[in-house]
Design a protein around this motif. Structure first.
Motif, mmCIF file in Angstrom:
data_model
loop_
_atom_site.group_PDB
_atom_site.id
_atom_site.type_symbol
_atom_site.label_atom_id
_atom_site.label_comp_id
_atom_site.label_asym_id
_atom_site.label_seq_id
_atom_site.Cartn_x
_atom_site.Cartn_y
_atom_site.Cartn_z
ATOM 1 N N SER A 309 0.819 -1.205 0.000
ATOM 2 C CA SER A 309 0.000 0.000 0.000
ATOM 3 C C SER A 309 0.855 1.258 0.000
ATOM 4 O O SER A 309 2.034 1.244 0.374
ATOM 5 C CB SER A 309 -0.923 -0.003 1.231
ATOM 6 O OG SER A 309 -0.167 0.160 2.422
ATOM 7 N N HIS A 310 0.253 2.371 -0.455
ATOM 8 C CA HIS A 310 0.870 3.705 -0.423
ATOM 9 C C HIS A 310 2.196 3.759 -1.190
ATOM 10 O O HIS A 310 3.054 4.575 -0.883
ATOM 11 C CB HIS A 310 1.075 4.163 1.015
ATOM 12 C CG HIS A 310 -0.192 4.266 1.802
ATOM 13 N ND1 HIS A 310 -0.763 3.162 2.428
ATOM 14 C CD2 HIS A 310 -1.005 5.311 2.061
ATOM 15 C CE1 HIS A 310 -1.871 3.550 3.049
ATOM 16 N NE2 HIS A 310 -2.055 4.839 2.841
ATOM 17 N N MET A 311 2.375 2.894 -2.178
ATOM 18 C CA MET A 311 3.606 2.888 -2.969
ATOM 19 C C MET A 311 3.478 3.829 -4.167
ATOM 20 O O MET A 311 2.387 4.204 -4.576
ATOM 21 C CB MET A 311 3.925 1.494 -3.490
ATOM 22 C CG MET A 311 4.223 0.444 -2.474
ATOM 23 S SD MET A 311 4.873 -1.038 -3.297
ATOM 24 C CE MET A 311 3.673 -1.271 -4.614
ATOM 25 N N LEU A 329 -3.002 -3.386 -2.060
ATOM 26 C CA LEU A 329 -2.503 -2.367 -2.983
ATOM 27 C C LEU A 329 -3.139 -1.009 -2.708
ATOM 28 O O LEU A 329 -3.048 -0.095 -3.529
ATOM 29 C CB LEU A 329 -2.795 -2.776 -4.427
ATOM 30 C CG LEU A 329 -2.047 -4.007 -4.955
ATOM 31 C CD1 LEU A 329 -2.651 -4.462 -6.276
ATOM 32 C CD2 LEU A 329 -0.573 -3.715 -5.118
ATOM 33 N N GLY A 330 -3.768 -0.850 -1.564
ATOM 34 C CA GLY A 330 -4.519 0.352 -1.264
ATOM 35 C C GLY A 330 -3.684 1.626 -1.335
ATOM 36 O O GLY A 330 -2.581 1.693 -0.805
ATOM 37 N N PRO A 345 -5.142 -14.807 -4.826
ATOM 38 C CA PRO A 345 -5.857 -16.018 -4.406
ATOM 39 C C PRO A 345 -6.882 -15.749 -3.316
ATOM 40 O O PRO A 345 -7.801 -16.531 -3.130
ATOM 41 C CB PRO A 345 -4.727 -16.914 -3.885
ATOM 42 C CG PRO A 345 -3.680 -15.941 -3.413
ATOM 43 C CD PRO A 345 -3.756 -14.785 -4.346
ATOM 44 N N GLY A 346 -6.713 -14.654 -2.577
ATOM 45 C CA GLY A 346 -7.625 -14.340 -1.489
ATOM 46 C C GLY A 346 -8.166 -12.933 -1.628
ATOM 47 O O GLY A 346 -8.428 -12.441 -2.717
ATOM 48 N N HIS A 347 -8.316 -12.264 -0.485
ATOM 49 C CA HIS A 347 -8.789 -10.891 -0.506
ATOM 50 C C HIS A 347 -7.739 -9.981 -1.139
ATOM 51 O O HIS A 347 -6.538 -10.240 -1.065
ATOM 52 C CB HIS A 347 -9.088 -10.415 0.916
ATOM 53 C CG HIS A 347 -10.272 -11.078 1.530
ATOM 54 N ND1 HIS A 347 -10.284 -11.587 2.805
ATOM 55 C CD2 HIS A 347 -11.508 -11.335 1.032
ATOM 56 C CE1 HIS A 347 -11.447 -12.121 3.082
ATOM 57 N NE2 HIS A 347 -12.217 -11.982 2.009
ATOM 58 N N VAL A 348 -8.223 -8.889 -1.724
ATOM 59 C CA VAL A 348 -7.310 -7.898 -2.294
ATOM 60 C C VAL A 348 -7.847 -6.510 -1.945
ATOM 61 O O VAL A 348 -9.020 -6.205 -2.169
ATOM 62 C CB VAL A 348 -7.158 -8.074 -3.826
ATOM 63 C CG1 VAL A 348 -8.491 -8.097 -4.530
ATOM 64 C CG2 VAL A 348 -6.280 -6.980 -4.395
ATOM 65 N N HIS A 349 -6.984 -5.696 -1.340
ATOM 66 C CA HIS A 349 -7.339 -4.329 -0.958
ATOM 67 C C HIS A 349 -6.993 -3.406 -2.126
ATOM 68 O O HIS A 349 -5.820 -3.253 -2.481
ATOM 69 C CB HIS A 349 -6.560 -3.895 0.281
ATOM 70 C CG HIS A 349 -6.796 -4.760 1.485
ATOM 71 N ND1 HIS A 349 -7.564 -4.357 2.558
ATOM 72 C CD2 HIS A 349 -6.366 -6.013 1.792
ATOM 73 C CE1 HIS A 349 -7.590 -5.310 3.472
ATOM 74 N NE2 HIS A 349 -6.870 -6.334 3.014
ATOM 75 N N LEU A 350 -8.012 -2.743 -2.698
ATOM 76 C CA LEU A 350 -7.790 -1.872 -3.850
ATOM 77 C C LEU A 350 -8.306 -0.462 -3.625
ATOM 78 O O LEU A 350 -8.204 0.378 -4.525
ATOM 79 C CB LEU A 350 -8.479 -2.454 -5.086
ATOM 80 C CG LEU A 350 -7.901 -3.761 -5.654
ATOM 81 C CD1 LEU A 350 -8.777 -4.262 -6.789
ATOM 82 C CD2 LEU A 350 -6.479 -3.548 -6.143
#
Length: 528
Positions: A309-311, A329-330, A345-350
């Protein structure tokens, strides 16, 4: 010459080192037998291969001057160096190059300023080089370090080489005295994930890191290909101005994280070509001006596999061979994202994630699944940004489908009345993104009404004139909210057809309202 020596008695091996230093010549104490020359067994080497660390320290600190016209330096192969090699706070003007040596004590370069330092194929207890400045190459290729490497706030003007090195965290060191070795129950305990508070309480701030290098600056490339560690890599705030390369590295985190590199800066980063991490790879707030690659990597963690995140990254490649755990990837900003469905494969933060271009084999269905897997539930921004990207590349139909999926996902977050109204609008006009559905419904109702009133005609209201009934325009007049043909008041349905007439009138108003709402973009923003 004897008076200048800090030692009165030198072994034969030490005398060779003493005499070779002023010219920088090599001293090779190896036997030529690979089994006997393996530095892992160097603790059993005899006095003919033993050199005291104090002698090395004295020479590096200027106990002997360089020969005229030559460059002094200590180059030693196949030696057993006993004691602590303490060069802390020193300013060294000559190079140290150790090859296939066994160092039973700690190598300390804390706050030192040195020329190039090369340890190749050595077996070393521990390296401490916090705040060290290396003017040139710092090499640990093919070395084994049993109790960790510390390079926090160090500065390497050349390259950092750790290719094929084996590093172990201090708490996992098995080379020291038996009383200092951890028990098997401790090793099992330390490998389970703990919260940050538990780690601080147990004093594991440093001891579960094989490489402790927060604030490290490397001007040349950091080449860590094929490195293997038991313990994580701590690289918070590190700067790799010519890139960080970890192809085929195997990182086994013992404290929950395999790589902890918040706010790292690099020209490129390669976690690729078989890179394997057991534990979270965390790069929150990192800045990569080139490529950040996870191509053909293997990452497994309990909970979050990648915390990105925050990249800010020019190009992010997420094409792993295998991944277990969440991906975050938020609020990151990426120029080009190259991925495929297996990457998540699982949850993804977007939420808050922005990109300029998408590449890869993902279909629209994969992208819709991608934006809908936030563990916190419905988030509008991922849908809107994906729709904007499709619209930007000229795929208007895909953009409308994404925005339709957004409205359907939103429906689950509102109350029962809103859900019912939303379902109705979805069925009639697809929330305004499928207006042709209204035409389909209109045609179906018109056909049904025409057929029914053709067989069950209504009665004429006024008998003062003779009229001929036509079912098609009559049904059309019922469906249109404002009477066009003035047939609605001229004919009165009879029996159960009165209900059909009322349904047609209500349906006409609903269809018109839905079309107006979609046309004026009440149900959808003009620019998602």
């Amino acid at each position: 010459m004897v008076r200048s020596r800090p030692f009165w008695r030198l072994t034969a091996a030490e005398r060779q080192v003493w005499e070779a230093y002023p010219s920088g010549a090599w001293v090779d104490l190896r036997t030529g037998d690979p089994a006997r020359d393996d530095p892992a067994g160097g603790g059993a080497w005899g006095p003919e291969r033993t050199v005291r660390a104090e002698l090395v320290t004295a020479l590096m600190l200027g106990a002997r001057p360089a020969k005229p016209g030559q460059v002094a330096g200590l180059r030693l192969a196949g030696a057993r160096i006993t004691g602590m090699l303490n060069l802390s706070d020193a300013t060294l003007t000559s190079k140290l190059h150790l090859l296939n040596c066994h160092l039973s004590g700690t190598v300390s370069l804390t706050d030192a300023t040195t020329k190039g330092m090369r340890f190749r194929g050595c077996d070393i207890h521990r390296i401490r080089a916090a705040r060290c400045t290396v003017d040139g190459l710092l090499e640990l290729d093919s070395c084994t370090v049993h109790a960790g490497v510390r390079l926090d706030n160090a500065h390497v003007t050349g390259q950092l080489r750790l290719a094929r090195a084996r590093l172990m965290a201090p708490d996992l060191d098995q080379s020291g005295p038996q009383s200092h070795r951890p028990s098997e129950s401790y090793l099992e305990d330390v490998r389970r994930p703990f919260s940050d508070a538990e780690k601080r309480e147990r004093g594991w701030d440093q001891n579960h890191w094989a490489l402790w290098a927060g604030g490290l600056t490397v001007e040349g490339g950091a080449f860590c290909r094929d490195i293997s560690t038991v313990g994580g890599l701590r690289l918070i705030g590190a700067k790799f101005n010519s890139g960080l390369y970890l192809q085929r590295a195997v990182i086994k985190g013992t404290g929950g994280h395999a790589v902890y590199a918040d706010h790292m800066q690099a020209s490129s980063v390669e976690f690729s070509a078989g890179f394997t991490a057991e534990g979270t790879v965390r790069l929150r707030g990192a800045r990569v001006t080139g490529v950040l690659s996870f191509d053909q990597s293997v990452v497994s963690a309990q909970g979050r596999a990648l915390h990105l995140s925050h990249m800010q990254v020019d190009e992010l490649i997420l094409t792993p061979a295998s991944m277990e755990g969440e991906v975050n990837l938020g609020y990151s900003r990426v120029g080009v994202l190259l991925d495929h469905p297996r990457a998540y494969p699982g949850h993804v933060h977007l939420n808050g994630f922005a990109y300029e271009s998408l590449r890869g084999e993902a279909r629209l269905a994969d992208r819709l699944s991608w934006v809908s897997r936030d563990p916190g539930g419905y988030r509008p921004q991922p849908y809107e940004h994906l729709a904007a990207w499709y619209r930007r590349i000229g795929h208007e139909q895909e953009a409308r489908r994404v925005l339709l999926a957004k409205q359907r996902a939103r429906r689950s977050t509102i109350g029962p009345t809103g859900r019912l109204a939303g379902l109705l609008l979805d069925l009639i006009v697809g929330y305004g993104y499928r207006p042709w559905l209204a035409g389909v419904w209109f045609a179906v109702l018109l056909a049904v009404g025409t057929a029914v009133f053709a067989t069950h005609p209504p009665s004429q209201v006024g008998l003062d004139e003779r009229r001929v009934f036509h079912p098609f325009p009559y049904t059309l007049d019922l469906l249109v909210p404002v009477s066009v043909f003035e047939l609605r008041g001229a004919w009165e349905p009879v029996g159960w057809t009165q209900w059909l007439a009322n349904i047609l009138i209500a349906s006409g108003w609903i269809l018109a309202t839905a079309l107006i709402a979609g046309g004026t973009r009440v149900l959808r923003p003009s620019n998602p």
